[in-house]
Design an enzyme around this catalytic site. Structure first.
Site, PDB file in Angstrom:
ATOM      1  N   LYS A   1       0.872  -1.155   0.173  1.00  0.00           N
ATOM      2  CA  LYS A   1      -0.041  -0.220  -0.067  1.00  0.00           C
ATOM      3  C   LYS A   1       0.973   1.209  -0.078  1.00  0.00           C
ATOM      4  CE  LYS A   1      -2.774   2.674   3.496  1.00  0.00           C
ATOM      5  NZ  LYS A   1      -1.772   3.575   3.994  1.00  0.00           N
ATOM      6  N   ASN A   2       1.734   1.229   1.056  1.00  0.00           N
ATOM      7  CA  ASN A   2       2.503   2.618   0.930  1.00  0.00           C
ATOM      8  C   ASN A   2       3.642   2.739  -0.110  1.00  0.00           C
ATOM      9  OD1 ASN A   2       1.027   3.149   3.261  1.00  0.00           O
ATOM     10  ND2 ASN A   2       2.519   2.944   4.986  1.00  0.00           N
TER      11      ASN A   2
ATOM     12  N   ARG B   1      -4.258  10.306   2.986  1.00  0.00           N
ATOM     13  CA  ARG B   1      -3.194  10.968   3.451  1.00  0.00           C
ATOM     14  C   ARG B   1      -2.012  11.103   2.249  1.00  0.00           C
ATOM     15  NH1 ARG B   1      -1.646  13.790   7.440  1.00  0.00           N
ATOM     16  NH2 ARG B   1       0.639  14.111   7.682  1.00  0.00           N
TER      17      ARG B   1
ATOM     18  N   CYS C   1      -5.672   8.513   8.425  1.00  0.00           N
ATOM     19  CA  CYS C   1      -5.819   8.151   9.803  1.00  0.00           C
ATOM     20  C   CYS C   1      -5.427   9.096  10.487  1.00  0.00           C
ATOM     21  CB  CYS C   1      -4.801   6.862   9.959  1.00  0.00           C
ATOM     22  SG  CYS C   1      -5.524   5.377   9.140  1.00  0.00           S
TER      23      CYS C   1
ATOM     24  N   ARG D   1      -0.418  15.363  12.489  1.00  0.00           N
ATOM     25  CA  ARG D   1       0.437  15.034  11.617  1.00  0.00           C
ATOM     26  C   ARG D   1       1.136  16.154  10.833  1.00  0.00           C
ATOM     27  NH1 ARG D   1      -1.968   9.358   8.970  1.00  0.00           N
ATOM     28  NH2 ARG D   1       0.051   9.211   8.217  1.00  0.00           N
ATOM     29  N   PRO D   2       1.782  16.681  11.305  1.00  0.00           N
ATOM     30  CA  PRO D   2       2.680  17.916  10.575  1.00  0.00           C
ATOM     31  C   PRO D   2       3.132  17.618   9.202  1.00  0.00           C
ATOM     32  CG  PRO D   2       4.213  17.269  12.299  1.00  0.00           C
ATOM     33  CD  PRO D   2       2.963  16.343  12.492  1.00  0.00           C
ATOM     34  N   ILE D   3       3.257  18.549   8.326  1.00  0.00           N
ATOM     35  CA  ILE D   3       3.658  18.461   7.043  1.00  0.00           C
ATOM     36  C   ILE D   3       5.107  19.416   6.937  1.00  0.00           C
ATOM     37  CG2 ILE D   3       1.891  17.246   5.752  1.00  0.00           C
ATOM     38  CD1 ILE D   3       1.595  20.275   4.517  1.00  0.00           C
ATOM     39  N   ASP D   4       5.667  19.901   7.841  1.00  0.00           N
ATOM     40  CA  ASP D   4       6.628  20.911   7.772  1.00  0.00           C
ATOM     41  C   ASP D   4       7.867  20.680   7.086  1.00  0.00           C
ATOM     42  OD1 ASP D   4       6.715  19.280  10.425  1.00  0.00           O
ATOM     43  OD2 ASP D   4       8.663  20.330  10.776  1.00  0.00           O
ATOM     44  N   GLN D   5       8.152  19.329   7.479  1.00  0.00           N
ATOM     45  CA  GLN D   5       9.420  18.445   6.850  1.00  0.00           C
ATOM     46  C   GLN D   5       9.295  18.649   5.212  1.00  0.00           C
ATOM     47  OE1 GLN D   5      12.487  18.529   8.504  1.00  0.00           O
ATOM     48  NE2 GLN D   5      11.130  19.375   9.947  1.00  0.00           N
TER      49      GLN D   5
ATOM     50  N   ASP E   1       3.047   0.737  12.401  1.00  0.00           N
ATOM     51  CA  ASP E   1       1.751   0.172  11.607  1.00  0.00           C
ATOM     52  C   ASP E   1       1.415  -1.209  12.004  1.00  0.00           C
ATOM     53  OD1 ASP E   1       1.409   2.781  10.494  1.00  0.00           O
ATOM     54  OD2 ASP E   1       2.108   2.135   8.410  1.00  0.00           O
TER      55      ASP E   1
ATOM     56  N   ARG F   1      -9.330   0.764   3.283  1.00  0.00           N
ATOM     57  CA  ARG F   1      -8.273   1.536   2.631  1.00  0.00           C
ATOM     58  C   ARG F   1      -6.996   0.734   2.234  1.00  0.00           C
ATOM     59  NH1 ARG F   1      -6.669   5.450   6.303  1.00  0.00           N
ATOM     60  NH2 ARG F   1      -5.077   5.305   5.001  1.00  0.00           N
TER      61      ARG F   1
END
Ligand code: UD1
Length: 431
Positions: A22-23, A93, A117, A122-126, A306, A398
């Site tokens: 999946k990922n 996501r 999820c 769940r930051p996205i700063d990076q 996970d 999912r």
């Protein structure tokens, strides 16, 4: 409204075939936007996340053709960056990978903030830091709007403050068509990162070092079409390993890369489970009672976060007291409340859970709080005495292809039942 109904207590026996990862798939589909030509992706998992991403690609003008249920051909020659299906983007996501692929291909991007999820913040700063370093201006509101003056990203050196799978993959995707060399340090090393790099390289990219903490990407002018087969899903395989451990029995798990399962295998062996490794399969057997173990989740090659809920369900039935430490997410114990309804004895304090193993769990009505939490409920239900119903199974669908069918083949007594919605007798305007 569909639910799972599980009549627990059967041991699992037989063989199960693992689907594509999946990922990896959820990054490779958005990355297909970079490819100039037809790209054929094989071993695609048939799960709702991949379907959603294919719809998003179509909404951007790509031609998507299913050759068979696990093979798709994608042609993004006429795709654009604007006017995506933003509702679908919001629900998933991995839609953040479109920021990297739109910026890489068009120098301009618009996506929604990602969904998926909820494990706390769940930051996205990076991700943003990486895109900024490559020359993009990024505005984050309800949407992510990004643009590069001159419309071509420039290679840059990026040190990630946090080991992030998503940021590593997004920066790799963005950097493939950038001008010059990008170096990502403190990169995540998960198998799906290597798979993304292999996919991109098979289409003409120059990505080196994926799977180590330093990834170097030499920008190229274009990617050409080609064919690529996605690796097997580490977490799906681990979930069937955990199910066998919890229920007892003997299951051959096929189409896996045993090396990717090392950390799960090691833990299960510590818990008294027999795991035999073969070139492309593992045989899992459990006879006696499970033994306690301590688990700390970490980025790869550590124990995967996970797999934490699924192993938590096993430890709930193990002899003795186990300690789980969640090393990646702030809030990944929502499933514990559901497990308690089945008789599990678990105390949570912040990122630590103390599990006092019980001899039996009892069937109950529970909900899937998220994808892996849902898998944990199914495992607990299969191992428990009596009937368990699991609600909110859309979370599970999912990420697990034919979960019910595969478990039935192993002897699990699990069915999808259709429950009529409650009549709206108590609606505000009634009577
Ligand atoms: C991916 C997986 C998810 C898995 C996680 C960790 C997908 C679609 N999802 O999520 O199932 O649980 O990896 O293996 O592949 N962080 C920041 N800033 C950022 C990005 C992340 O601080 O910009 C933090 C997060 O809050 C978290 C940690 O870094 O504490 C790891 O997150 P990350 O590896 O990015 O997870 P995802 O890629 O979102």
């Amino acid at each position: 409204m569909e639910k799972y109904r599980i009549n627990g207590g059967s041991r699992l026996h037989g063989e199960v075939e693992i689907s594509g990862a999946k990922n990896a798939a959820v990054a490779i589909i958005p990355a297909a936007l970079l490819v100039d030509g037809v790209c054929r992706i094989e071993n695609l998992p048939q799960i709702s996340d991949t379907v959603t991403l294919l719809y998003i690609l179509e909404s951007l003008g790509a031609t998507v053709r299913m050759i068979n249920p696990s093979t798709v051909e994608i042609d993004c020659s006429h795709a654009t960056w604007n006017g995506a299906d933003y509702d679908r983007m919001r629900g998933i996501r991995a839609s953040y990978y479109f920021v990297g692929s739109m910026l890489g291909r068009f120098g301009i991007a618009r996506t929604t903030m990602p969904g998926g999820c909820n494990f706390g913040v769940r930051p996205i700063d990076q991700h943003v830091k990486g895109m900024n370093a490559m020359g993009a201006d990024v505005q984050v509101t309800d949407f992510i709007d990004a643009e590069v003056p001159g419309r071509r990203l420039r290679g840059a050196s990026i040190y990630l403050d946090k080991v992030s799978v998503g940021a590593t993959m997004n920066i790799i995707i963005a950097a493939v068509l950038a001008e010059g060399r990008t170096v990502i340090e403190n990169a995540a090393r998960e198998p799906h990162i290597v798979d993304l790099a292999n996919f991109l390289n098979s289409m003409g990219a120059d990505v080196r070092g994926a799977g180590t903490d330093t990834v170097k990407i030499n920008g190229v002018d274009r990617l050409h079409g080609g064919t690529y087969a996605i690796i097997p899903d580490q977490i799906e395989a681990g979930t069937y390993m955990a199910a066998t451990a919890a229920c007892g029995g003997e299951v051959l798990i096929r189409n896996v890369i045993p090396k990717h399962l090392d950390c799960i295998t090691a833990k299960l062996r510590e818990m008294g489970v027999t795991v035999e490794e073969y070139p492309e399969s593992v045989l899992v057997r459990r006879d006696g009672r499970l033994r306690r173990a301590n688990i700390k989740t970490q980025p790869y090659p550590g124990f995967p976060t996970d797999m934490q809920p699924q192993i938590g369900a096993c430890l709930a039935l193990a002899q003795g007291t186990s300690v789980i430490t969640e090393g990646v997410w702030d809030n990944r114990y929502k499933y514990v409340n559901e497990l308690r309804k089945m008789g599990a004895q678990i105390q949570v304090d912040g990122r630590v859970a103390v599990v006092e193993g019980v001899e039996t769990l009892n069937g109950a009505s529970v909900a899937a709080c998220d994808l892996r939490a849902g898998a944990a409920m199914v495992i607990a239900g299969l191992a428990a005495q009596g009937i368990t119903t699991v609600e909110d199974i859309h979370f599970i669908e999912r990420g697990y292809q034919e979960f019910v069918g595969k478990l039935q083949l192993l002897g699990g007594d699990i069915h999808i039942i259709d429950v009529p919605e409650e009549p709206r007798r108590w609606a505000a305007n009634a009577g």
